[in-house]
Motif scaffolding. Structure first.
Motif, mmCIF file in Angstrom:
data_model
loop_
_atom_site.group_PDB
_atom_site.id
_atom_site.type_symbol
_atom_site.label_atom_id
_atom_site.label_comp_id
_atom_site.label_asym_id
_atom_site.label_seq_id
_atom_site.Cartn_x
_atom_site.Cartn_y
_atom_site.Cartn_z
ATOM 1 N N VAL A 1 2.613 -0.004 3.872
ATOM 2 C CA VAL A 1 2.082 -0.314 2.449
ATOM 3 C C VAL A 1 1.400 0.946 1.915
ATOM 4 O O VAL A 1 0.713 1.702 2.838
ATOM 5 N N THR B 1 4.665 5.942 12.517
ATOM 6 C CA THR B 1 4.820 4.495 12.769
ATOM 7 C C THR B 1 4.264 3.834 14.092
ATOM 8 O O THR B 1 3.852 4.598 14.941
ATOM 9 N N THR C 1 6.141 -9.402 11.329
ATOM 10 C CA THR C 1 6.652 -7.931 10.918
ATOM 11 C C THR C 1 5.220 -6.811 10.905
ATOM 12 O O THR C 1 4.409 -7.232 10.891
ATOM 13 N N ARG D 1 -3.424 -11.396 9.102
ATOM 14 C CA ARG D 1 -2.673 -10.369 9.165
ATOM 15 C C ARG D 1 -3.724 -9.041 9.527
ATOM 16 O O ARG D 1 -4.879 -9.281 9.588
ATOM 17 N N LEU E 1 5.036 -3.827 8.265
ATOM 18 C CA LEU E 1 5.425 -3.264 7.058
ATOM 19 C C LEU E 1 4.631 -2.322 6.595
ATOM 20 O O LEU E 1 3.227 -2.263 6.500
ATOM 21 N N ARG F 1 2.372 -8.954 -0.283
ATOM 22 C CA ARG F 1 2.067 -7.596 0.243
ATOM 23 C C ARG F 1 0.875 -7.479 -0.654
ATOM 24 O O ARG F 1 0.651 -7.379 -1.982
ATOM 25 N N TRP G 1 -0.017 0.258 7.507
ATOM 26 C CA TRP G 1 0.772 -0.908 7.816
ATOM 27 C C TRP G 1 0.073 -2.099 7.779
ATOM 28 O O TRP G 1 -1.173 -2.276 8.298
#
Length: 170
Positions: A151, A100, A147, A122, A149, A7, A141
């Motif tokens: 952050v 989201t 996925t 990414r 995620l 991450r 994100w």
């Protein structure tokens, strides 16, 4: 994000954050707006140095936003000339209030990640929401092949590594 990718630490320069805030106010009309994020991603640390606005030919709708590609390319060229910043992601608003990524968002990010010409490992996205009191809140994100995620993002002074506060605190 897959287990093989750490991450990242994510920093945003105040100028980029200010542009996002100024542009995000436009979504008070109930339509999404947004733009590109430019900076560096070395695999461990992401630095957002520039943010672009939607551009004059952007399509703004209640549940999606399509940036003006010509405008985005011009912003990217200027950022590259200034400090070799590259396209690392996008930001946009959600008038619905949801921080989201939507299914539409995730499908768009998947297309970017699968495009061999873009070479993304990414993709960074910041979703911005105007609260009923007119304040701005945001969530970042990191999306990879597997996925999405959430952050944390810290606002950096001119020297990355000296945080002011997280964007969620602003």
């Amino acid at each position: 994000m897959s287990n093989s990718v750490r991450r990242p630490d994510i920093w945003i320069l105040p100028e980029a954050l200010a542009l996002i805030g100024e542009e995000a106010i436009r979504s008070c009309d109930g339509l999404e707006t947004g733009g590109i994020l430019l900076g560096t991603d070395d695999g461990q640390e992401v630095v957002i140095r520039h943010a672009g606005g939607p551009g004059p030919k952007a399509r703004r709708e209640s549940n999606r936003f399509l940036r003006d590609l010509t405008h985005a390319q011009q912003v990217a060229e200027l950022a590259w000339t200034e400090d070799q910043s590259q396209w690392i992601g996008e930001w946009h608003t959600h008038p619905s209030g949801d921080l989201t990524p939507s299914n539409y968002d995730l499908e768009a990010y998947a297309r970017h990640l699968h495009d061999p010409e873009l070479s993304f490992k990414r993709f960074l996205t910041i979703i911005v929401v105007l609260t009923p009191t007119g304040e701005i809140t945001a969530a970042a994100w990191v999306v990879d092949q597997e996925t999405a995620l959430p952050v944390p993002v810290a606002v950096a002074d001119d020297h990355v590594g000296h945080p002011r506060k997280s964007i969620a605190e602003r």
